[in-house]
Structures are given as C-alpha cells and as structure tokens.
Enzyme design. Structure first.
Site, PDB file in Angstrom:
ATOM      1  CE  LYS A  17      -3.878   1.545   2.858  1.00  0.00           C
ATOM      2  NZ  LYS A  17      -4.786   1.593   4.009  1.00  0.00           N
TER       3      LYS A  17
ATOM      4  CB  SER B 198      -8.191   3.606   3.005  1.00  0.00           C
ATOM      5  OG  SER B 198      -7.203   2.727   3.786  1.00  0.00           O
TER       6      SER B 198
ATOM      7  CB  SER C 226      -8.095   0.485   5.958  1.00  0.00           C
ATOM      8  OG  SER C 226      -8.708   1.640   6.040  1.00  0.00           O
TER       9      SER C 226
END
Length: 457
Positions: free
Chosen positions: A83, A161, A185
């Site tokens: 990420k 997210s 997330s």
C-alpha cells in the site's frame, strides 16, 4: 516449466511449485507484471507505482538463491504489493494524495518493507488507496478508483482504504498485499473483493516508516487468498517463525453473535449469507449463541467529530492542509477538518468513554472464543452514484465502516473470511478476538475457513 496462474493461489501452493521446479519466481513475477500492465485490466488504477525492473531483478536473485538452497521464508520469490503508505527507499510515499507529489523519496525502508525484503518477497509495486487512508469506500479522485473484480461491468467500489491491495490480490496481480487498518481498511476491501484479511492488534507490527492516520488506531495487516497466507505473512511482518499452527477443533469453539448495531440494515444477500455461515458452523459442532451487545450502540456517540481518529488526523495535517487544500480530495479534507472541533477535554472524554465501552464489551465476550458478525453490512455498491452525490457518498461510507470500526474501537484483532457462494456477491465473515490474542484468532480462523470451504466444494 508450466506458468502458474497467480489468481487466488495460496502462498504455500506457490512455494511448493517453486520448490518442485514447476515454476520460477521470474515466471510468477512476469505474470504479475503482465496483469498489472494489461491495458484492458485494472492495473493502472490499482497501482500508483509499478516496480517492473526492480521486481524482475529481485525475482532473478530469488531463483539464483533457491538454486543454491537458500530460501529465507515462505514468501521468498512470491509477488507482493505494498500500500502507498509504506516507505521504500528511493520511492515517494504519496499516501494516495496529489498534495504529496513533491515529497522527497524515502531515505530508507519502513520496518515492514525491510522485513519483506529480508524474507525474499518480490515487491511488484505500490497500490492505490483512498487519500490518506481516510474512507472505507476506496474512491480516489486523483488517481481514479480500481474496479471490483466481482462486477466490472457495473463498476463497483473496491472498498477502502486499501482499495488497490484488495484488487491486486483478487485480480492476480500479486499473491499477497500489505495494507493498513484504522477503521476497517484491511477487512473491508478483503470482504468486498472475496479475499481474506487480517487486522492485527494495534502495535503488533511496527509502524515506523508508515504514513500515519491515527497513531492510536493504526495497524498493519495482510490481504491474501487464505488464512494460512495471512499467518505466514503476519509472522514475517512480526519477526516470528512463519509456521502455520493447528486449527482448533470446531466442535470445541464457542461463538458469540452480537445482536445490537452490527446486524442493523443488512442487505438481503449479506443477511442470508451470514445466516448460512452460522448454520454451517453450528452443524459442524460449534456453539453459536446470540448475545446482548448494547454497548456497541454507544460507539458512534463516543466518536464525536471523528473521535480519537479525527483528532489525530487533524493534528497531523493541520500545518499544511489549508495551504494544500486544492490538492486534497475535498471529501477527505472535510473529514480531516472535523477534528479541529474536538477540544482537549473532548478528546479526554473520548478516551474515557472508549475504555468504559471496551471493558463492558470484553466482559460480554468473555464466555466466547470469538465474536462473529458480517464484515460489511452490504455488498459493494456502484461507484458512479457515490461519485455523483455527496450525501450518498457519506451515507455509504458510514455504513461500510460501521462493523469493522467496532474492532478498532475495541482494540481487538480480527479476520475477514469469505463466506459467500461462488459466483455471488462477495461477503466477509468477521471473526473477532480479544486484543493481543492474534495467535489464538488465526487458529480459530483456520477452523472456520475449513468449514466454509467444505460447504462450497
């Protein structure tokens, strides 16, 4: 050698193929990069940076080491995505924001990145996310939004997210993705994309070199095809031996099913799928008990103006967010700004109220090995209506985060395990255990996963 399909293949299956010379790290990495770079695919929206040359070099090095009997871990030679919150030496950490496009490249790896490299993982690139990790939907107005593989024709959200993380695994662009979880997330994109996600206890995995959202709530965790994949990845990130333990006997397990808050307003598919999962576990011998979880109803009121998360996010951004306002996602900017309205006394109350609710929730959960609930209340909604309507966006975001936030607020560890029938909308079953009981949780997860997979066979 026959090229393997990365899509949803467990790590240990890939590792066995590497050992038996059925494939090579070079072949797996080329396959991952081909899927990422396919102009007809979602790679351009899923990845913000692709490490084509570096990944192939790492793969070649892994193959050479393996030929000499050097295999540092089960992730050695396996394509992994990061990420865009984790520092990589020489790469920018933009956190999905245009406002950080001018930031200097990281001077060194985050601890997570360094441990992955030491384990021999092949880092294929940096995945997209909601700007600054501040939404459960996964929309990004700067770099576009990766489409959920389940229903590309409609164009459904990936969940956030860690949006790119979920899609990268589900779509075969890597075998494992590394995400973060502050309000859901890791688990939300896992549930919506049909993969497994592990929200580790906050503090279990070091956050040094990870762009922060909330220092109190941030945690790191893997998204992967199976619980076993999550176990070995978590062990590497936690600097432990990557050994898969024995599953706990399903007939010995006691599950509590909260009746307050987390079962409200489920869509029909999620409700029926969740009930079906509970029936399968019960038939297999588990004890499934409905419990009064009235303290869950108090959680929203204990988070005024974003609560602890809102205050900490604003504290981090306040020195630059006005100057850079035009380069923030307006929806994220507004949410961060709410934290300004929380006074020091309010924040103290947030911590006191949280501790009180945590204590009562722990007492409620005491008789059970784990608490079960749907990871998300609804299947992935379409992107277009949420992009077009701020009210719809806000309502969907609250609903998407509702159940997962319970785990962050209570400081638990949790797995999201796929429980839907093949071909139907992905639904996650959240299995939640007490803080710092991560090793216990994954043994339960192995047992639950086996029952759910057996029923789908």
């Amino acid at each position: 050698m026959t090229q393997m399909d990365l899509q949803m293949k467990p790590v240990l299956e890939l590792q066995a193929a590497l050992w038996s010379n059925k494939t090579t790290s070079r072949e797996l990495t080329e396959l991952a990069l081909a899927r990422i770079n396919d102009p007809e695919g979602e790679g351009s929206r899923t990845f913000l940076q692709v490490h084509d040359e570096a990944a192939l070099a790492a793969a070649d090095a892994s193959d050479a080491s393996r030929a000499n009997g050097i295999v540092p871990s089960p992730l050695a030679g396996i394509p992994v995505s990061l990420k865009d919150l984790f520092d990589e030496q020489g790469q920018q950490t933009k956190a999905g924001s245009k406002s950080l496009e001018d930031v200097a490249p990281a001077a060194k790896d985050s601890i997570v990145t360094a441990r992955l490299r030491a384990a021999g993982a092949v880092l294929v690139g940096r995945t997209n996310l909601t700007e600054f990790a501040y939404s459960g939907l996964g929309l990004n107005c700067h770099y576009d939004t990766p489409r959920n593989p389940w229903d590309r024709e409609t164009g459904r959200i990936p969940g956030g997210s860690s949006s790119g993380a979920g899609v990268s695994v589900a779509d075969g662009m890597c075998a494992v993705a590394i995400g973060t979880d502050t309000g859901g997330s890791v688990r939300i994109p896992s549930a919506l994309n049909g993969v497994t996600g592990f929200k580790t206890t906050t503090g279990r995995i070091p956050l040094e070199g990870v762009y922060p959202l909330s220092s109190t709530l941030d945690s790191v965790g893997p998204l992967a095809p199976t619980v076993g994949c999550c176990i070995v990845t978590d062990a590497i990130l936690n600097d432990r031996a990557p050994v898969i333990p024995k599953a706990l006997p399903i007939e010995n397990l006691r599950f509590g099913i909260p009746q307050n808050y987390v079962l409200d307003d489920l869509d029909d598919h999620v409700a029926s799928t969740f009930e079906g999962a509970l029936e399968k576990l019960s038939r297999a011998g588990a004890t499934v008990t409905e419990v009064n979880s009235a303290m869950y109803d108090e959680i929203p009121g204990a988070m005024p103006n974003g609560g602890i998360l809102g205050a900490e996010a604003f504290a981090h951004h306040r020195s630059r967010m006005d100057e850079e306002k035009d380069r923030y996602d307006p929806r994220v900017w507004v949410r961060i700004r709410r934290g300004e309205n929380l006074s020091a006394a309010d924040l103290i109350d947030c911590h006191r109220n949280r501790a009180d609710i945590q204590a009562r929730a722990a007492e409620m959960a005491m008789p059970f090995d784990a608490i079960l609930m749907p990871t998300c209340a609804v299947v992935a909604p379409a992107i277009a209506p949420l992009d077009a309507d701020e009210d719809a966006y806000g309502a969907a975001n609250i609903m998407m985060l509702r159940n997962t936030t319970v785990g962050n607020f209570l400081d638990t560890c949790a797995l999201s395990i796929p429980c839907h029938a093949p071909g139907t909308g992905p639904v996650g079953l959240m299995v939640m255990a007490a803080s710092r009981h991560d090793e216990w949780l994954v043994r339960i997860g192995l047992s639950v996963e086996k029952i759910l997979q057996k029923s789908q066979a």
